[in-house]
Structures are given as C-alpha cells and as structure tokens.
Motif scaffolding. Structure first.
Motif, PDB file in Angstrom:
ATOM      1  N   ARG A  69      36.517  40.314  15.223  1.00 56.51           N
ATOM      2  CA  ARG A  69      36.519  41.785  15.231  1.00 56.51           C
ATOM      3  C   ARG A  69      35.109  42.338  15.414  1.00 56.51           C
ATOM      4  O   ARG A  69      34.919  43.369  16.080  1.00 56.51           O
ATOM      5  CB  ARG A  69      37.123  42.327  13.935  1.00 56.51           C
ATOM      6  CG  ARG A  69      38.635  42.299  13.899  1.00 56.51           C
ATOM      7  CD  ARG A  69      39.164  42.779  12.570  1.00 56.51           C
ATOM      8  NE  ARG A  69      38.812  44.169  12.292  1.00 56.51           N
ATOM      9  CZ  ARG A  69      39.114  44.793  11.152  1.00 56.51           C
ATOM     10  NH1 ARG A  69      39.759  44.140  10.177  1.00 56.51           N
ATOM     11  NH2 ARG A  69      38.773  46.058  10.976  1.00 56.51           N
ATOM     12  N   ASP A 101      34.174  44.826  18.422  1.00 54.50           N
ATOM     13  CA  ASP A 101      33.537  46.136  18.248  1.00 54.50           C
ATOM     14  C   ASP A 101      32.299  46.261  19.147  1.00 54.50           C
ATOM     15  O   ASP A 101      32.019  47.346  19.697  1.00 54.50           O
ATOM     16  CB  ASP A 101      33.140  46.342  16.785  1.00 54.50           C
ATOM     17  CG  ASP A 101      34.341  46.586  15.884  1.00 54.50           C
ATOM     18  OD1 ASP A 101      35.392  47.025  16.397  1.00 54.50           O
ATOM     19  OD2 ASP A 101      34.241  46.328  14.664  1.00 54.50           O
ATOM     20  N   ILE A 138      33.575  46.922  22.672  1.00 57.68           N
ATOM     21  CA  ILE A 138      34.105  48.281  22.808  1.00 57.68           C
ATOM     22  C   ILE A 138      32.974  49.312  22.865  1.00 57.68           C
ATOM     23  O   ILE A 138      33.052  50.310  23.590  1.00 57.68           O
ATOM     24  CB  ILE A 138      35.065  48.592  21.640  1.00 57.68           C
ATOM     25  CG1 ILE A 138      36.320  47.705  21.736  1.00 57.68           C
ATOM     26  CG2 ILE A 138      35.463  50.061  21.619  1.00 57.68           C
ATOM     27  CD1 ILE A 138      37.192  47.721  20.495  1.00 57.68           C
ATOM     28  N   ALA A 170      40.078  45.555  22.194  1.00 58.56           N
ATOM     29  CA  ALA A 170      40.806  46.343  21.194  1.00 58.56           C
ATOM     30  C   ALA A 170      42.151  45.705  20.867  1.00 58.56           C
ATOM     31  O   ALA A 170      42.579  45.682  19.711  1.00 58.56           O
ATOM     32  CB  ALA A 170      41.004  47.771  21.715  1.00 58.56           C
ATOM     33  N   GLN A 171      42.812  45.159  21.894  1.00 55.53           N
ATOM     34  CA  GLN A 171      44.108  44.529  21.653  1.00 55.53           C
ATOM     35  C   GLN A 171      43.966  43.291  20.772  1.00 55.53           C
ATOM     36  O   GLN A 171      44.727  43.092  19.820  1.00 55.53           O
ATOM     37  CB  GLN A 171      44.768  44.155  22.979  1.00 55.53           C
ATOM     38  CG  GLN A 171      46.188  43.615  22.809  1.00 55.53           C
ATOM     39  CD  GLN A 171      46.823  43.244  24.124  1.00 55.53           C
ATOM     40  OE1 GLN A 171      46.133  42.786  25.040  1.00 55.53           O
ATOM     41  NE2 GLN A 171      48.129  43.425  24.223  1.00 55.53           N
ATOM     42  N   ALA A 222      41.473  42.631  18.728  1.00 61.27           N
ATOM     43  CA  ALA A 222      41.010  43.067  17.403  1.00 61.27           C
ATOM     44  C   ALA A 222      42.157  43.633  16.581  1.00 61.27           C
ATOM     45  O   ALA A 222      42.191  43.481  15.346  1.00 61.27           O
ATOM     46  CB  ALA A 222      39.903  44.109  17.555  1.00 61.27           C
ATOM     47  N   SER A 223      43.103  44.265  17.242  1.00 58.88           N
ATOM     48  CA  SER A 223      44.240  44.830  16.514  1.00 58.88           C
ATOM     49  C   SER A 223      45.056  43.724  15.844  1.00 58.88           C
ATOM     50  O   SER A 223      45.492  43.856  14.705  1.00 58.88           O
ATOM     51  CB  SER A 223      45.131  45.638  17.459  1.00 58.88           C
ATOM     52  OG  SER A 223      45.839  44.791  18.355  1.00 58.88           O
ATOM     53  N   TYR A 264      42.937  50.239  16.546  1.00 54.38           N
ATOM     54  CA  TYR A 264      42.640  49.377  17.701  1.00 54.38           C
ATOM     55  C   TYR A 264      43.760  49.442  18.739  1.00 54.38           C
ATOM     56  O   TYR A 264      43.511  49.543  19.950  1.00 54.38           O
ATOM     57  CB  TYR A 264      42.461  47.925  17.246  1.00 54.38           C
ATOM     58  CG  TYR A 264      41.131  47.604  16.600  1.00 54.38           C
ATOM     59  CD1 TYR A 264      39.931  47.819  17.269  1.00 54.38           C
ATOM     60  CD2 TYR A 264      41.078  47.043  15.325  1.00 54.38           C
ATOM     61  CE1 TYR A 264      38.704  47.491  16.681  1.00 54.38           C
ATOM     62  CE2 TYR A 264      39.862  46.702  14.725  1.00 54.38           C
ATOM     63  CZ  TYR A 264      38.681  46.931  15.404  1.00 54.38           C
ATOM     64  OH  TYR A 264      37.481  46.606  14.833  1.00 54.38           O
ATOM     65  N   LYS A 274      43.763  52.604  20.687  1.00 60.84           N
ATOM     66  CA  LYS A 274      42.686  52.610  21.682  1.00 60.84           C
ATOM     67  C   LYS A 274      43.067  51.775  22.897  1.00 60.84           C
ATOM     68  O   LYS A 274      42.850  52.182  24.042  1.00 60.84           O
ATOM     69  CB  LYS A 274      41.391  52.075  21.065  1.00 60.84           C
ATOM     70  CG  LYS A 274      40.179  52.207  21.996  1.00 60.84           C
ATOM     71  CD  LYS A 274      38.897  51.905  21.266  1.00 60.84           C
ATOM     72  CE  LYS A 274      37.688  52.270  22.129  1.00 60.84           C
ATOM     73  NZ  LYS A 274      37.610  53.716  22.420  1.00 60.84           N
TER      74      LYS A 274
END
Length: 406
Positions: free
Chosen positions: A94, A98, A101, A115-116, A118-119, A134, A137
């Motif tokens: 993550r 970040d 991103i 983001a996918q 990290a989600s 996440y 986004k």
C-alpha cells in the motif's frame, strides 16, 4: 378487583416473527497465507488473457475500454508493489501504491492499477474505509480494461453494503454496475434483490427474486426464501405460504426451512399448522436452542384452549437443559397453569418468575392469585414485594395489604 388482564394481552402471546437468516453480502477474501501468492499470480495471468480478448467477462458492456496501458516509467514501482503484495506484505504494498498514485508523471492506468491492488490489500487488512476509497478511485479514473474496471465497481458495491449506513450507497453502485456492465448474471441480480430487501423495499425485492425464480429451472433456496419473505412483509400471505411449503417440502430435515414454514404459518394466524411443524421437529430432536422452545410454546399461547400444552413443553425443555430457567419461561408456565385451571402449580411458577422480573407487576399478580385462593398472609407478603420492586399503580397492592387478617 381484576385478577389478570385478558389472555390476549399476555406478553408472550404475540405472533412469532419469521426466522430468517440472511447471509451477509461479502466479497471474496484471500485464502491461507501459504497459497495466496500462487493464487494471485494465477489471477493476474487470467486477467492478462482476458484483456487480450480471449475472454471478456462483460460482453454486453456499454463502456468502450480505454487504450491506455501501463507506462514504462512506472513499471519498476508497479512490479515492486505486486511482489510485496504476492509476498503477503500488504501494508508495504500500500505504501508503494500510494507513491504511484501521487506521482503525476505516471499515467491514469498506473494510478488505477495501483489503487485497485491497494484496495484489496486494505480489505485483507480489515481497513474497509481505505478499501472503499481506493476502489472508488480505481473506478473514477476510468482507465482499466473492462474486466478490471467492472470487477472493481462490483467489489466497491459489496464492501459499501457491508459498511454500516452505506447499504443504499452500495446499492447505487451496484445499479450503476448492472447498467454499465450489462451483466444479467443471477448472482449479481440476487445481490440487488437482497440489498432491496435489507432496505425494506419489499415490492422491488420481490420483483427481482420473482424474475430469478421464474427464469431459472433450479432456483436457489435463498431466492425462494427472500421472495417468500418479501411477500410476507407485503401481506401477500397466500404467496408466502405457497413458497414456504415448496421450500420445506424439498428439505424435510432442514431445520431452518422448517422453522421458516412454521413462522409463515404463524404470521398468517395459522397457529395450528405451525404447531404441527414444530411438534414434528421436537419429536425429531431438532429443537436444540432456547428460542426454538420459546417459539413452540408461544405458538400454543396464541391458540384458544391450548394453554395446557405450554407447561408440558416448558417442563420438557427445562428437563433437557435446552430452555433457560428465566423470567419469560416461568411467566409462560404460570400463565399456562392459570388459564388451564391448575392454580397450585400456577402459584409455584409465579413464585419463580416474580424475583426475576424487572418490576413488581408479577409479584402483584401472585398476590392477587393468593388473595383469590384466600391465602391472605401470603398475598400480603407478595403485595409488599410488589411495592418494593416497583409498581406503576400500587393501589391494588395496598388494597391487599389492607385486608383483615383471618
């Protein structure tokens, strides 16, 4: 002096509510640590094949997938993030996500892919709020291929539905997913129906589940159950009973389905039919919980002239150690004995119930019953206990205390 309220005012003589156990809507979670990495690699390989056109999960989608792909600049960071995730280092993955991103030099696909991933890492760690942020986004960037874009949207709706107070928002996301992806998969429609049911939008929920039931030769029991329950909530009793009977007939040994049938009968004031189902279950040893026995004896309390069976059921449950010896149990026993003209055991049951009550009303009923039986000293003692424990209207207790001694 009035001895007792009418039997229909008994606190235990209410219709039994439906016994439905609706499964929570939850997204797929990671499996054991030993096979996570292999599973994730296989999943990514499958996604690559799908993105190459060999398998499109949403062929009816109205969205034209973007041409943008991952940038060369971001590749080292993306690979590092993926390796950390595969090595079950979600928190570190993550951090790298970040960074990706936040880097304006990377393109929208880089940001959305990070983001996918990290989600999922956030969700696996139990951080649902971050997972939602996440995923939102990843969807809003609108840079992923259709398979990844719509799967991110679907997972977003699932996690939103799990969050307290976000069910309506999750349903809105799911509606968007269904519209834009063109999905007509039964599981996706069932998610919509269940969300509508949980939001108490019963006509809309019934319409979804009726569509599922009518269009599938072997509809799932959960669809039938939720259609039945939606009909029951709308007061469509006949339809609910017909479905409940159909479900129960297919699974005569399934406790939940038999309890549901008994509940639907009770909601329709067909307590005699409910009692038959419940008694069969008692004979088969399927009433294994305190609430099971309470549903059974409450059913008899709703039937005229069947109070005598209540005490028999309660004594059976207590003897088996299934029924808890609590206030409700002893109060129901006392009422059963009283309304079947068995005064002595009714007094004994009231003596057990009264100390467990939160106020003095049960002691007052005991005092009235003892007064009726001309047991004045005992009636006065019960009246004292009633006042000490608290009464809204202590006048009756005071009248008993004022009786002359015999």
């Amino acid at each position: 002096m009035t001895l007792f309220p009418t039997r229909r005012h008994s606190i235990l003589a209410a219709a039994v509510a439906a016994v439905l156990a609706l499964g929570a809507i939850v997204p797929a979670q990671a499996q054991t640590a030993s096979d996570r990495a292999a599973e994730r690699r296989a999943e990514r390989d499958a996604k690559k094949k799908r993105s190459d056109g060999t398998e499109q999960q949403f062929p009816a989608a109205t969205r034209t997938p973007p041409e943008v792909k991952g940038s060369a600049k971001a590749r080292p960071k993306l690979e590092k993030m993926i390796k950390l995730y595969d090595d079950d280092k979600g928190d570190e993955a993550r951090v790298v996500a970040d960074e990706i991103i936040a880097n304006e030099a990377f393109n929208a696909y880089d940001h959305a892919f990070a983001a996918q991933l990290a989600s999922q890492a956030a969700y696996n760690a139990g951080d649902e709020a971050a997972a939602i942020a996440y995923m939102r986004k990843a969807v809003e960037l609108n840079a992923l291929d259709n398979n990844n874009h719509f799967n991110a949207m679907l997972m977003l709706s699932q996690v939103q539905m799990q969050e307290e107070g976000s069910l309506a928002e999750g349903l809105a996301t799911l509606e968007r997913f269904l519209t834009e992806s063109g999905s007509t998969k039964p599981d996706h429609l069932a998610m919509k129906g269940q969300a509508l049911y949980q939001l108490e939008k019963y006509p809309e929920a019934a319409a979804v589940f009726k569509q599922l039931v009518d269009s599938n030769p072997e509809p799932k029991d959960q669809w039938l159950s939720l259609l039945m329950s939606s009909n029951a909530e709308m007061g469509k009793t006949d339809e609910a009973i017909a479905l409940a009977e159909k479900i129960a007939a297919k699974a005569p040994d399934d406790k939940k389905k038999q309890m549901n049938l008994a509940a639907v009968y009770s909601q329709a004031d067909k307590f005699d039919k409910a009692a038959v189902i419940l008694e069969k279950m008692r004979a088969a040893g399927q009433l294994t919980e305190d609430r099971d026995y309470k549903i059974l004896y409450s059913t008899y309390l709703n039937m005229e002239g069947r109070e005598k069976e209540v005490a028999t059921i309660i004594n059976d449950g207590l003897a088996k150690g299934i029924l808890k010896p609590d206030y409700q149990t002893y109060l129901a026993m006392a009422q059963s004995y009283y309304f079947s003209d068995q005064i002595a055991p009714a007094i004994d049951a009231y003596r057990k119930a009264a100390p467990l009550s939160t106020d003095g009303e049960t002691y007052l009923n005991l005092a009235r019953l003892l007064w009726q039986e001309d047991r004045i000293p005992e009636a006065k003692e019960a009246a004292k206990q009633a006042i000490a424990k608290g009464l809204k209207k202590p006048d009756d207790a005071k009248k008993i205390l004022a009786l002359p001694a015999k």
